[in-house]
Design a protein around this motif. Sequence first.
Motif, PDB file in Angstrom:
ATOM      1  N   ASP A 258       0.838  -1.202   0.000  1.00 45.63           N
ATOM      2  CA  ASP A 258       0.000   0.000   0.000  1.00 45.63           C
ATOM      3  C   ASP A 258       0.874   1.253   0.000  1.00 45.63           C
ATOM      4  N   VAL A 259       0.335   2.306  -0.611  1.00 46.47           N
ATOM      5  CA  VAL A 259       1.154   3.500  -0.834  1.00 46.47           C
ATOM      6  C   VAL A 259       1.722   4.075   0.472  1.00 46.47           C
ATOM      7  N   LEU A 260       0.912   4.124   1.545  1.00 45.91           N
ATOM      8  CA  LEU A 260       1.423   4.735   2.789  1.00 45.91           C
ATOM      9  C   LEU A 260       2.463   3.843   3.466  1.00 45.91           C
ATOM     10  N   THR A 261       2.337   2.523   3.275  1.00 49.82           N
ATOM     11  CA  THR A 261       3.342   1.617   3.851  1.00 49.82           C
ATOM     12  C   THR A 261       4.621   1.700   3.023  1.00 49.82           C
ATOM     13  N   ALA A 262       4.466   1.630   1.708  1.00 50.48           N
ATOM     14  CA  ALA A 262       5.635   1.631   0.831  1.00 50.48           C
ATOM     15  C   ALA A 262       6.451   2.927   0.982  1.00 50.48           C
ATOM     16  N   GLU A 263       5.757   4.029   1.227  1.00 48.89           N
ATOM     17  CA  GLU A 263       6.467   5.320   1.293  1.00 48.89           C
ATOM     18  C   GLU A 263       6.815   5.738   2.723  1.00 48.89           C
ATOM     19  N   ARG A 264       6.564   4.852   3.663  1.00 45.29           N
ATOM     20  CA  ARG A 264       6.654   5.236   5.079  1.00 45.29           C
ATOM     21  C   ARG A 264       8.032   5.798   5.471  1.00 45.29           C
ATOM     22  N   THR A 265       9.073   5.044   5.147  1.00 46.17           N
ATOM     23  CA  THR A 265      10.416   5.479   5.558  1.00 46.17           C
ATOM     24  C   THR A 265      10.732   6.846   4.952  1.00 46.17           C
ATOM     25  N   ASP A 266      10.399   6.978   3.688  1.00 46.52           N
ATOM     26  CA  ASP A 266      10.644   8.242   2.993  1.00 46.52           C
ATOM     27  C   ASP A 266       9.832   9.379   3.636  1.00 46.52           C
ATOM     28  N   THR A 267       8.575   9.087   3.977  1.00 47.23           N
ATOM     29  CA  THR A 267       7.707  10.119   4.568  1.00 47.23           C
ATOM     30  C   THR A 267       8.266  10.567   5.923  1.00 47.23           C
ATOM     31  N   VAL A 268       8.715   9.580   6.719  1.00 44.13           N
ATOM     32  CA  VAL A 268       9.284   9.932   8.033  1.00 44.13           C
ATOM     33  C   VAL A 268      10.468  10.874   7.838  1.00 44.13           C
ATOM     34  N   GLU A 269      11.347  10.536   6.905  1.00 42.43           N
ATOM     35  CA  GLU A 269      12.536  11.381   6.669  1.00 42.43           C
ATOM     36  C   GLU A 269      12.131  12.774   6.192  1.00 42.43           C
ATOM     37  N   ARG A 270      11.158  12.820   5.309  1.00 38.31           N
ATOM     38  CA  ARG A 270      10.722  14.125   4.788  1.00 38.31           C
ATOM     39  C   ARG A 270      10.129  14.981   5.902  1.00 38.31           C
ATOM     40  N   LEU A 271       9.311  14.361   6.760  1.00 39.93           N
ATOM     41  CA  LEU A 271       8.707  15.139   7.852  1.00 39.93           C
ATOM     42  C   LEU A 271       9.770  15.621   8.837  1.00 39.93           C
ATOM     43  N   LYS A 272      10.742  14.736   9.120  1.00 43.94           N
ATOM     44  CA  LYS A 272      11.821  15.151  10.041  1.00 43.94           C
ATOM     45  C   LYS A 272      12.576  16.339   9.464  1.00 43.94           C
ATOM     46  N   SER A 273      12.812  16.283   8.162  1.00 42.09           N
ATOM     47  CA  SER A 273      13.618  17.358   7.558  1.00 42.09           C
ATOM     48  C   SER A 273      12.870  18.697   7.559  1.00 42.09           C
ATOM     49  N   LEU A 274      11.535  18.659   7.669  1.00 39.78           N
ATOM     50  CA  LEU A 274      10.769  19.917   7.701  1.00 39.78           C
ATOM     51  C   LEU A 274      10.823  20.591   9.065  1.00 39.78           C
ATOM     52  N   ASN A 275      11.151  19.783  10.094  1.00 37.46           N
ATOM     53  CA  ASN A 275      11.054  20.294  11.469  1.00 37.46           C
ATOM     54  C   ASN A 275      12.325  21.028  11.886  1.00 37.46           C
ATOM     55  N   ASP A 276      12.238  22.341  11.963  1.00 34.23           N
ATOM     56  CA  ASP A 276      13.404  23.138  12.368  1.00 34.23           C
ATOM     57  C   ASP A 276      13.282  23.617  13.816  1.00 34.23           C
ATOM     58  N   GLN A 277      12.346  23.036  14.582  1.00 32.12           N
ATOM     59  CA  GLN A 277      12.174  23.357  16.019  1.00 32.12           C
ATOM     60  C   GLN A 277      11.904  24.837  16.257  1.00 32.12           C
ATOM     61  N   CYS A 278      11.196  25.466  15.334  1.00 30.35           N
ATOM     62  CA  CYS A 278      10.894  26.892  15.486  1.00 30.35           C
ATOM     63  C   CYS A 278       9.473  27.097  15.996  1.00 30.35           C
ATOM     64  N   ARG A 279       9.279  28.216  16.689  1.00 24.02           N
ATOM     65  CA  ARG A 279       7.915  28.692  16.931  1.00 24.02           C
ATOM     66  C   ARG A 279       7.381  29.192  15.586  1.00 24.02           C
ATOM     67  N   VAL A 280       6.117  28.907  15.292  1.00 21.29           N
ATOM     68  CA  VAL A 280       5.542  29.370  14.026  1.00 21.29           C
ATOM     69  C   VAL A 280       4.600  30.532  14.311  1.00 21.29           C
ATOM     70  N   VAL A 281       4.777  31.614  13.587  1.00 22.26           N
ATOM     71  CA  VAL A 281       3.872  32.762  13.718  1.00 22.26           C
ATOM     72  C   VAL A 281       3.355  33.098  12.319  1.00 22.26           C
ATOM     73  N   LEU A 282       2.023  33.049  12.163  1.00 26.38           N
ATOM     74  CA  LEU A 282       1.408  33.270  10.854  1.00 26.38           C
ATOM     75  C   LEU A 282       0.501  34.486  10.911  1.00 26.38           C
ATOM     76  N   LYS A 283       0.518  35.259   9.851  1.00 28.69           N
ATOM     77  CA  LYS A 283      -0.376  36.433   9.813  1.00 28.69           C
ATOM     78  C   LYS A 283      -1.088  36.473   8.478  1.00 28.69           C
ATOM     79  N   LYS A 284      -2.378  36.754   8.533  1.00 27.00           N
ATOM     80  CA  LYS A 284      -3.135  36.966   7.291  1.00 27.00           C
ATOM     81  C   LYS A 284      -4.193  38.018   7.607  1.00 27.00           C
TER      82      LYS A 284
END
Length: 486
Positions: free
Chosen positions: A172-198
């Motif tokens: 299944d797609v989510l199982t097959a891509e799991r390792t890759d997804t974990v790595e991608r999500l980890k790489s997005l996390n820069d441990q920052c506070r997020v502040v958004l304005k609109k």
Amino acid sequence: MSAVRNEIRFLLNDREVRLSHVGASDTLLDHLRLDQMLRGTKEGCAEGDCGACTVLVGHLTGDGLRYDTVNACIRLLPSIDLCHVVTVEHLRGSDGRLHPVQQAMVDLHGSQCGFCTPGIVMSLYALWMQNVDPSGEEVEVALQGNLCRCTGYEPIVRAALDAARRGDRALDVLTAERTDTVERLKSLNDQCRVVLKKEDETAILPVDADDLAAVLLDVEDPTIVAGSTDVGLWVTKFMRNISPAIFIGHLDDLKTVKVDDAGVTLGAGATYSDCESVIAERFPHLTEFWQRIGGWQVRNMGTVGGNIANGSPIGDTPPVLIALGTTITLRCGDTRRTLALEDFFIDYGKQDRQPCDFVESIHIPFPQDEVHCAAYKISKRKDEDISSVCAGFSISLKDGVVGEARLAFGGMAATPKRAPKAEEALRGNAWTEQTIRAAMAALAEDFSPITDWRSSAEYRAKVAANLLMRFYLETTQTGTPVKLSA
Ligand SMILES: Cc1cc2nc3c(=O)[nH]c(=O)nc-3n(C[C@H](O)[C@H](O)[C@H](O)COP(=O)(O)OP(=O)(O)OC[C@H]3O[C@@H](n4cnc5c(N)ncnc54)[C@H](O)[C@@H]3O)c2cc1C
Ligand code: FES
Ligand code: FES
């Protein structure tokens, strides 16, 4: 102060998305349908009830990557930071064929008009991944939050049971891509506070509970958003401005579920699903009750902390937790105070909480003596409904005489509340029908319920008294109330 980032980053199906122009009240569903043109996800009620908007949201936990079904209509977009959002479009295999769950729905005639079908498929897909051999009952629980108005549930349940035998989960797609997804999500996390304005809206995602405490000291008149199963409706139904909104649903240090000799301590951000197994194991009388809170999607999002902090007189957990002697810890900056849960509720819409306070944890003690406990929810529908009356009872019995008695009700007053007169009628008296009838009569002195569109005052008063009789009969006849041993 923590470093700040001014965008959210997440994975959407197979793509990475970064967004900086995000409002506190933007919903995930609007983003999917209007900005991303992913219109397989439907909008029905826009209040978390029908499940037409069900998508999966995956996030990293200490144990790896976990996917939950959620209602995209009341899930607010800022809370998607560092998550993997999976919509029904992602189920199509690379060869373009239907997913085994979709094929089972076709083969077993699980769809007529088809409006509910993508949401139902997503709930059944989540079940298919988690449970290789679901029972009919487990399928029904998975579908609690999905409304189908025309097909009827029998073919849908048959399709779910049939789907369990189809397909290879390893491929299944989510199982097959799991390792890759974990790595991608980890790489997005820069441990920052997020502040958004609109425009005039601000959304803040603190880094951790300490950062949350700091933000709350700084920001004037904020709205804390945990699972947004209440707050989401303020946005979609009441058009309320929730800015500045402080999102806390992602904070791991508020999601802990700890068991020690003294009891169970829940981080205020633990969802109903996060603590379901511990609650069932340590407080078995709450097992069925827990599964009747919302539907699966709501339990995956909603938190016990939110159910307490909203101060609602009809929240389900306060009465049953008060009966168990629960305490909560509030935190402002580095100062913490702990109080009995019943003392948190002062009056309708008024809780013992300062603007800088947040609920940090909820402690449910194990009883010192053997006690009999019960939890009852009276609502018009069995599943996915708000209580007319909710009750939590706990009594200790020694040689047939009542020792401590804690009787708490929701739906009977302006706040969740104990019944002091009825408790007094029980304490020190033999556990007999005469005693319980005295307690039932005393209940009329404890409460003057109101009539609203859920039920009349007379019905509430009658059913609350009858629940005491039911508790008595179950302890003396069928033994349904559960004994909790010290
Ligand atoms: C379809 C549907 C079905 C539902 N069914 C039920 C049901 O059966 N029984 C029931 O009791 N409820 C039900 N609810 C209501 C809701 O799911 C619960 O009240 C839930 O526990 C709220 O938690 P949350 O994390 O989503 O809170 P949010 O919506 O994020 O917040 C609720 C309130 O609590 C405040 N808050 C949240 N966390 C904290 C904190 N840590 N410290 C201070 N303030 C905080 C927020 O500012 C807000 O005022 C239902 C809701 C929906 C949409
Ligand atoms: S649209 Fe009905 S639950 Fe979201
Ligand atoms: S198929 Fe029409 S609502 Fe379910």
